[in-house]
Design a protein around this motif. Structure first.
Motif, PDB file in Angstrom:
ATOM      1  N   GLN A  66      76.592  63.613  85.198  1.00 49.75           N
ATOM      2  CA  GLN A  66      77.851  64.312  84.951  1.00 49.75           C
ATOM      3  C   GLN A  66      78.288  65.110  86.174  1.00 49.75           C
ATOM      4  O   GLN A  66      79.423  65.546  86.269  1.00 49.75           O
ATOM      5  CB  GLN A  66      77.711  65.200  83.712  1.00 49.75           C
ATOM      6  CG  GLN A  66      77.716  64.347  82.444  1.00 49.75           C
ATOM      7  CD  GLN A  66      77.157  65.057  81.239  1.00 49.75           C
ATOM      8  OE1 GLN A  66      77.197  66.273  81.161  1.00 49.75           O
ATOM      9  NE2 GLN A  66      76.635  64.295  80.299  1.00 49.75           N
ATOM     10  N   ARG A 123      89.762  59.771  90.584  1.00 52.04           N
ATOM     11  CA  ARG A 123      88.906  59.808  89.396  1.00 52.04           C
ATOM     12  C   ARG A 123      87.531  60.391  89.728  1.00 52.04           C
ATOM     13  O   ARG A 123      86.963  61.155  88.948  1.00 52.04           O
ATOM     14  CB  ARG A 123      88.762  58.394  88.815  1.00 52.04           C
ATOM     15  CG  ARG A 123      87.980  58.352  87.511  1.00 52.04           C
ATOM     16  CD  ARG A 123      87.908  56.955  86.933  1.00 52.04           C
ATOM     17  NE  ARG A 123      87.104  56.059  87.745  1.00 52.04           N
ATOM     18  CZ  ARG A 123      86.936  54.768  87.489  1.00 52.04           C
ATOM     19  NH1 ARG A 123      87.529  54.206  86.445  1.00 52.04           N
ATOM     20  NH2 ARG A 123      86.195  54.021  88.275  1.00 52.04           N
ATOM     21  N   ILE A 179      77.981  63.771  89.164  1.00 47.62           N
ATOM     22  CA  ILE A 179      78.204  62.774  90.215  1.00 47.62           C
ATOM     23  C   ILE A 179      79.623  62.225  90.135  1.00 47.62           C
ATOM     24  O   ILE A 179      80.123  61.938  89.053  1.00 47.62           O
ATOM     25  CB  ILE A 179      77.209  61.592  90.049  1.00 47.62           C
ATOM     26  CG1 ILE A 179      75.782  62.053  90.333  1.00 47.62           C
ATOM     27  CG2 ILE A 179      77.596  60.426  90.968  1.00 47.62           C
ATOM     28  CD1 ILE A 179      74.746  60.955  90.189  1.00 47.62           C
ATOM     29  N   PHE A 216      89.900  60.130  82.305  1.00 49.64           N
ATOM     30  CA  PHE A 216      88.720  59.687  81.538  1.00 49.64           C
ATOM     31  C   PHE A 216      87.544  60.659  81.629  1.00 49.64           C
ATOM     32  O   PHE A 216      87.032  61.111  80.601  1.00 49.64           O
ATOM     33  CB  PHE A 216      88.321  58.269  81.974  1.00 49.64           C
ATOM     34  CG  PHE A 216      87.173  57.700  81.202  1.00 49.64           C
ATOM     35  CD1 PHE A 216      87.390  56.998  80.023  1.00 49.64           C
ATOM     36  CD2 PHE A 216      85.867  57.867  81.635  1.00 49.64           C
ATOM     37  CE1 PHE A 216      86.330  56.477  79.297  1.00 49.64           C
ATOM     38  CE2 PHE A 216      84.795  57.340  80.914  1.00 49.64           C
ATOM     39  CZ  PHE A 216      85.027  56.651  79.743  1.00 49.64           C
ATOM     40  N   PRO A 217      87.095  61.008  82.844  1.00 46.50           N
ATOM     41  CA  PRO A 217      85.966  61.950  82.902  1.00 46.50           C
ATOM     42  C   PRO A 217      86.316  63.324  82.322  1.00 46.50           C
ATOM     43  O   PRO A 217      85.459  63.972  81.713  1.00 46.50           O
ATOM     44  CB  PRO A 217      85.643  62.069  84.392  1.00 46.50           C
ATOM     45  CG  PRO A 217      86.749  61.418  85.121  1.00 46.50           C
ATOM     46  CD  PRO A 217      87.477  60.527  84.184  1.00 46.50           C
ATOM     47  N   ASN A 256      88.408  63.849  79.790  1.00 46.82           N
ATOM     48  CA  ASN A 256      88.361  63.686  78.337  1.00 46.82           C
ATOM     49  C   ASN A 256      86.932  63.714  77.826  1.00 46.82           C
ATOM     50  O   ASN A 256      86.649  64.219  76.752  1.00 46.82           O
ATOM     51  CB  ASN A 256      88.976  62.353  77.932  1.00 46.82           C
ATOM     52  CG  ASN A 256      90.487  62.383  78.025  1.00 46.82           C
ATOM     53  OD1 ASN A 256      91.087  63.439  77.890  1.00 46.82           O
ATOM     54  ND2 ASN A 256      91.095  61.236  78.271  1.00 46.82           N
ATOM     55  N   MET A 257      86.037  63.139  78.611  1.00 46.11           N
ATOM     56  CA  MET A 257      84.660  63.024  78.163  1.00 46.11           C
ATOM     57  C   MET A 257      83.902  64.342  78.271  1.00 46.11           C
ATOM     58  O   MET A 257      83.084  64.661  77.427  1.00 46.11           O
ATOM     59  CB  MET A 257      83.924  61.970  79.009  1.00 46.11           C
ATOM     60  CG  MET A 257      84.251  60.569  78.597  1.00 46.11           C
ATOM     61  SD  MET A 257      83.588  60.278  76.940  1.00 46.11           S
ATOM     62  CE  MET A 257      84.241  58.661  76.608  1.00 46.11           C
ATOM     63  N   PHE A 258      84.167  65.094  79.326  1.00 44.36           N
ATOM     64  CA  PHE A 258      83.269  66.220  79.595  1.00 44.36           C
ATOM     65  C   PHE A 258      83.915  67.587  79.711  1.00 44.36           C
ATOM     66  O   PHE A 258      83.221  68.573  79.847  1.00 44.36           O
ATOM     67  CB  PHE A 258      82.463  65.940  80.865  1.00 44.36           C
ATOM     68  CG  PHE A 258      81.585  64.746  80.732  1.00 44.36           C
ATOM     69  CD1 PHE A 258      80.497  64.777  79.869  1.00 44.36           C
ATOM     70  CD2 PHE A 258      81.844  63.592  81.440  1.00 44.36           C
ATOM     71  CE1 PHE A 258      79.678  63.677  79.715  1.00 44.36           C
ATOM     72  CE2 PHE A 258      81.027  62.471  81.294  1.00 44.36           C
ATOM     73  CZ  PHE A 258      79.947  62.525  80.432  1.00 44.36           C
ATOM     74  N   SER A 259      85.243  67.662  79.712  1.00 41.44           N
ATOM     75  CA  SER A 259      85.819  68.996  79.870  1.00 41.44           C
ATOM     76  C   SER A 259      86.390  69.474  78.547  1.00 41.44           C
ATOM     77  O   SER A 259      86.654  68.674  77.652  1.00 41.44           O
ATOM     78  CB  SER A 259      86.920  68.983  80.928  1.00 41.44           C
ATOM     79  OG  SER A 259      88.086  68.434  80.373  1.00 41.44           O
ATOM     80  N   ASP A 260      86.571  70.759  78.424  1.00 41.03           N
ATOM     81  CA  ASP A 260      87.171  71.304  77.209  1.00 41.03           C
ATOM     82  C   ASP A 260      88.600  71.749  77.462  1.00 41.03           C
ATOM     83  O   ASP A 260      89.130  72.599  76.754  1.00 41.03           O
ATOM     84  CB  ASP A 260      86.322  72.465  76.689  1.00 41.03           C
ATOM     85  CG  ASP A 260      84.990  71.956  76.164  1.00 41.03           C
ATOM     86  OD1 ASP A 260      85.002  70.978  75.392  1.00 41.03           O
ATOM     87  OD2 ASP A 260      83.946  72.501  76.554  1.00 41.03           O
TER      88      ASP A 260
END
Ligand SMILES: Nc1ncnc2c1ncn2[C@@H]1O[C@H](COP(=O)(O)OP(=O)(O)OP(=O)(O)O)[C@@H](O)[C@H]1O
Ligand SMILES: [Mg+2]
Lengths: 246, 250
Positions: free
Chosen positions: B78, B150, B80, B101-102, B104-108
């Motif tokens: 996460q 990205r 990288i 995409f990243p 959406n996956m990992f941020s709030d």
């Protein structure tokens, strides 16, 4: 030996797929997309095939039972039971193995050879879970509706074509469709559909996920996915029939 | 800081990486150079764990990367950001969705904040008014730049770029090179860049590792590279007429 290895890899693949999604909301959005892509977009082909098969079954049954000693309702009854028991689950699953299976295998295979899967993986997202679980969920949830649709359209097709070609009288067919009705046959068809949906999506995704090479190999894996899913559908059809009906 | 110790990797018996030991420093642009087929991409992919190495050790700061399990690897990953040689954009998603995409996956972040962040990253690679286009609708060089956007979306701790400016015109190449160097220094990132472009080497090479047929052949700075008497390195560095002219004045 190759087969044992393939089955082992397939089980490991499933273990990777069945994990908790990174984000529930994204998972849900993906399921909705897949329902559209794999389910709603299959309604057309399922309806057409069901209509014609229902028609053909009815005409053939009528043709084979032109015996005055057999009851007139037999045509409707026979058409109904073959549709409920075999046709709307197994044959529809075979058709979907061709349509949906090749779609899944080539989509995931292309993502593999163009490093899109690596890109997902490198972000720390479980790519198998992210890409495949929504497809399995969508198919397992939605295909029962396709099955029920197929049952309805098949019986309707039998009636429309049977009556209009004069193969069967309308009232006889309707009586037949209602005679000796066993509701479990519908449950049985749905159970099979769910199992087949699982087989089609997981097997095709498996073949796509482990492609190595380029577009040529993606094409080959998509063919393998269709062939192997179809064989498994037939095999499991036999197993489930033994298990559920005997 | 990323450290690799004695890593080796073979594909079906054919060795591609041979006993490579190197250290990649934080806050610096570490370049891996070498000719086509020398093993740069395989090295990068081995370091991030996309290829399993046959032997050796990989450390991300204090973490022994090739010894930890899948879940712990996910945590490192996460942090990288990676640019693949072919871009590897998601075909089914728009430019904006790719960069988001990243996030959406990992941020709030809220949706607006994510869009803002995506636009910020896209602007840094000079992509404007292309948010709603699909990868098939943009040029090769634009794909590369979107892929960089990205890769930096989540402010990575470790940044890997495989040939960031292959396929770009000289002017855009410099923009991208400078961007990589800038964010590396600004956010104190450990950056690894594969390249065979001598312009990049002379422009941003804080630390340079030369790979020759899968072995680490030479290591140094851009100042040292011109003075080296290593034959294979010189053949690589002075392959162009222009570089020869600079060194020998003819
Ligand atoms: N998945 C693979 N399977 C087998 N061999 C591979 C694989 N990936 C790379 N190789 C081999 O490893 C060697 C190094 O390849 P690599 O892609 O690392 O080169 P490179 O230095 O990145 O070249 P380029 O500058 O052209 O990108 C090549 O000989 C290639 O054939
Ligand atoms: Mg390469």
């Amino acid at each position: 030996m190759r087969l044992v290895e393939t089955i082992g890899l397939y089980i490991l693949f499933l273990k990777k797929v069945f994990a908790r999604p990174q984000r529930g909301k994204i998972f849900f959005q993906e399921v909705v997309k897949e329902v559209d892509k794999l389910g709603l977009k299959s309604i057309g082909i399922v309806s057409i095939i069901s209509f014609f098969m229902g028609a053909v079954i009815t005409i053939q049954t009528a043709y084979n039972t032109e015996n005055p000693f057999l009851p007139a309702y037999l045509v409707g009854l026979a058409a109904r039971d073959s549709i409920l028991l075999e046709f709307s689950s197994t044959i529809v699953a075979l058709i979907l193995a061709g349509k949906v299976g090749s779609n899944i295998a080539s989509e995931i295979g292309t993502m593999r050879v163009t490093e899109q899967i690596d890109a997902i993986e490198i972000m720390g997202v479980n790519s198998a879970n992210h890409l495949v679980l929504p497809k399995i969920t969508a198919a397992v949830l939605f295909n029962p509706f396709l099955c029920i649709l197929s049952m309805g359209v098949g019986i309707l097709g039998g009636w429309l074509v049977g009556v209009s070609t004069g193969a069967v009288l309308s009232q006889d067919y309707i009586d037949g469709v209602q005679a000796f009705f066993i509701p479990f046959y519908i449950t049985y068809g749905i159970i099979k559909t769910v199992v087949f949906a699982f087989l089609i999506t997981t097997i095709s995704a498996y073949y796509g996920y482990y492609v190595e090479g380029g577009s040529l190999e993606v094409g080959q894996s998509s063919t393998k996915a269709v062939v192997f899913s179809s064989v498994m559908i037939l095999l499991f059809n036999l197993l489930l029939t033994q298990l559920l009906l005997s | 800081m990323i450290k690799v110790e004695n890593i080796s990797k073979a594909f079906v018996g054919r060795p591609v990486l041979k006993n490579i030991t190197a250290e990649f420093e934080q806050g610096k642009t570490n370049l891996i150079i070498g000719q086509s087929g020398s093993g740069k991409t395989v090295l990068l992919k081995s370091i991030v764990g996309l290829h399993d190495i046959d032997e050796g050790n990989i450390y991300y700061d204090d973490t022994h990367f090739n010894e930890i399990g899948f879940d712990e690897k996910k945590k490192i990953r996460q942090k990288i950001g990676m640019l693949f040689q072919g871009g590897a954009l998601f075909d089914s998603a728009t430019v904006e969705e790719n960069v988001m995409f990243p996030l959406n996956m990992f941020s709030d972040l809220s949706v607006e904040e994510k869009i803002e962040r995506a636009n910020f990253c896209l602007a840094r690679v000079n992509i404007v008014n292309a948010n709603k286009l699909f990868p098939s609708e943009i040029s090769g060089g634009m794909k590369k730049r979107v892929a960089i956007a990205r890769a930096i979306a989540l402010n990575p701790t470790y940044l890997f770029c495989d040939e960031p400016n292959s396929g770009l015109d000289p002017k855009t190449s410099i923009v991208i090179d400078n961007l990589i160097k800038e964010i590396t220094e600004e956010y104190n990132i450990t950056t690894l860049v594969n390249t065979h472009d001598m312009n990049s080497v002379m422009g941003i090479g804080d630390k340079i590792i030369f790979i020759y047929e899968g072995e680490k052949w030479w290591e140094g700075t851009k100042e040292e590279i011109l003075q080296s008497d290593n034959n294979e390195l010189n053949e690589f560095v002075f392959a162009s007429k222009l570089a020869q002219k600079i060194r020998y004045g003819k």
